[in-house]
Design an enzyme around this catalytic site. Sequence first.
Site, PDB file in Angstrom:
ATOM      1  N   THR A   1       0.843  -1.376  -0.178  1.00 56.31           N
ATOM      2  CA  THR A   1       0.209   0.026   0.429  1.00 56.31           C
ATOM      3  C   THR A   1       0.957   1.023  -0.205  1.00 56.31           C
ATOM      4  OG1 THR A   1      -1.636  -0.940   0.711  1.00 56.31           O
ATOM      5  CG2 THR A   1      -2.031   1.365   1.518  1.00 56.31           C
TER       6      THR A   1
ATOM      7  N   PHE B   1       0.981   5.449   0.894  1.00 54.72           N
ATOM      8  CA  PHE B   1       0.796   6.336   1.808  1.00 54.72           C
ATOM      9  C   PHE B   1       0.701   7.303   1.397  1.00 54.72           C
ATOM     10  CE2 PHE B   1       0.407   2.097   3.929  1.00 54.72           C
ATOM     11  CZ  PHE B   1      -0.756   2.126   4.820  1.00 54.72           C
TER      12      PHE B   1
END
Length: 567
Positions: free
Chosen positions: A177, A179
């Site tokens: 992921t 961020f």
Amino acid sequence: MDYKLKIGFQGEKGAYSDMAIDGLYPDQAVEKLPYRTAYDVIEALKKDQINFGLLPIENSIIGPITHTYDLLLENKLKIAREIIIPIHHALLTAPGVKLSDLKRVYSHPAAIAQCEMFIRTMKNVDILPTYDTAGSAKIIAEQRLHDTGAIAGAGAAALYGLSVVQENIEDYPHNQTRFLLLSVEDIQFDQEEYVPSKVSGVFDTLDQPGMLFHVLEIFNKHKVNLTSIASRPNKTEPWKYHFFIDMDGHLGDENITNAFSEIKKMSGFIHAFGSYPKYLPKDQQTRQQGPAKKAAGKPSGPLYSLSYRKEPTIVEVGNVRIGGGSMVMIAGPCSVEGRQQMMETAKIVSEHGADLLRGGAFKPRTSPYSFQGLGVEGLRLMREAREAFGLPIVTEVLAVEELAVCAEYADVLQIGARNMQNFVLLREVGKTGKPVLLKRGLMATVKELLMSAEYILAAGNPHVILCERGIRTFETATRNTLDIAAVPVLKEQTHLPVIVDPSHATGVASLIEPVSKAAVAVGADGLMVEVHFNPSTALSDAEQALDERAFKSLMQAVKKLTDRMKS
Ligand code: PEP
Ligand code: MN
């Protein structure tokens, strides 16, 4: 300094966002603040309760985290950093609970979507979305649930006293992921520190055939390397879209600036969320860049802010120290009108205890036919008065062309209300390194005043004094309306000294003493007032000029009040 960067994230302790913050600041103690929703993180940012917010923007299995895109655009957020971390989900339960005991599993919807294949194997188990992965673990622990599991990072198990039943349950082993570290301030960091860097932005196209193609063609023409494009619905007009883009480079790069201005002409809307260091995997991080480096040694945040510097800034002018609870009096005529006027007035203010002498040589007048000031001759007269009475001088600089000569004569350069957002001038006075008295614009918010101060600070000049001088409202009884609350508001937000100019705020000589007392009471670091040896003859602002008697009375009233406040 016991300063700690405050970073907000969505979720609970042990959430992936929490881990991403550790990844961004491996060597620095930061205060990590959990919030229930991404919206709450942004609200905290806007209220200055945190320096940065961290939110997920994209996952390698499920794609864009659409809510973050929407928040970026709605709040015109600035991206300071990005980080990509591996995401390995685990199934957690209370100790002793077996997979076959489970009736339901809680997790964040994004995590549920990343474990689709594993979940398919769990027959007769309800999969229930919650606000957070680690938050799900927390619920199970707090409510001592023995028929419920949570999908979260394995690290959350230890935090909440749970067991790991199965690890690596994500559908693809390289699950990651990305961020973003977000700010509401427009902080530009040096381009040299950004190698390599990235720019993120958003644009709209007109609803005509081929428009998206034309925009992309412009990027191609300027050799901008677009690295991603994602569309989000324009919520107010069905079936229209915003296009979010990432590109290699920096907003200071000519090809990017040119591409942006060409697109602006064509489609009307393109906005950048800032330049920031491109995330490099660990083995390629030879010189990690930008705010990371700054934050490692020094606190981040706007330079004016208390998070950047806790101690009050004291601006030293000769022997006078302005800031940190001082009560400095700056007094003198509105304009320098001639030798006699300047000398007589300087004598009055010096005899009754002023610390600095003011006077305008270049005057910003509403009418072009009004007295415009004596220019350089006025500066010479001020210098004469300084030599005669030993008071440092404050004078307004109106334009970049006059800056050199003003800086040669003045001890403090004043930026007047009408020039508060003359950004070119702000940058130039920033480069001089001379103390600057920055007056609030007639129609400027406190935030805008602070951002103007930021221009001067960012140009390398820390000697900035802010001045509340009244703002325009519907009230006509006074020339402007003194925003007295601005003083404590500023004190809550900045380390810079704050003074009050009751002369321009009220425009009425008789109101200056009472209003000055209010300024002292709310914690101003000084006052600036207009005094004239013979107000009825003043060539500018005659109605608000104090004569000798009124100035003497003001000085006594201020002294009485400061003495009382000390005891
Ligand atoms: C001044 O102080 O001389 C002046 C012109 O004030 P302002 O810029 O606040 O109107
Ligand atoms: Mn004036």
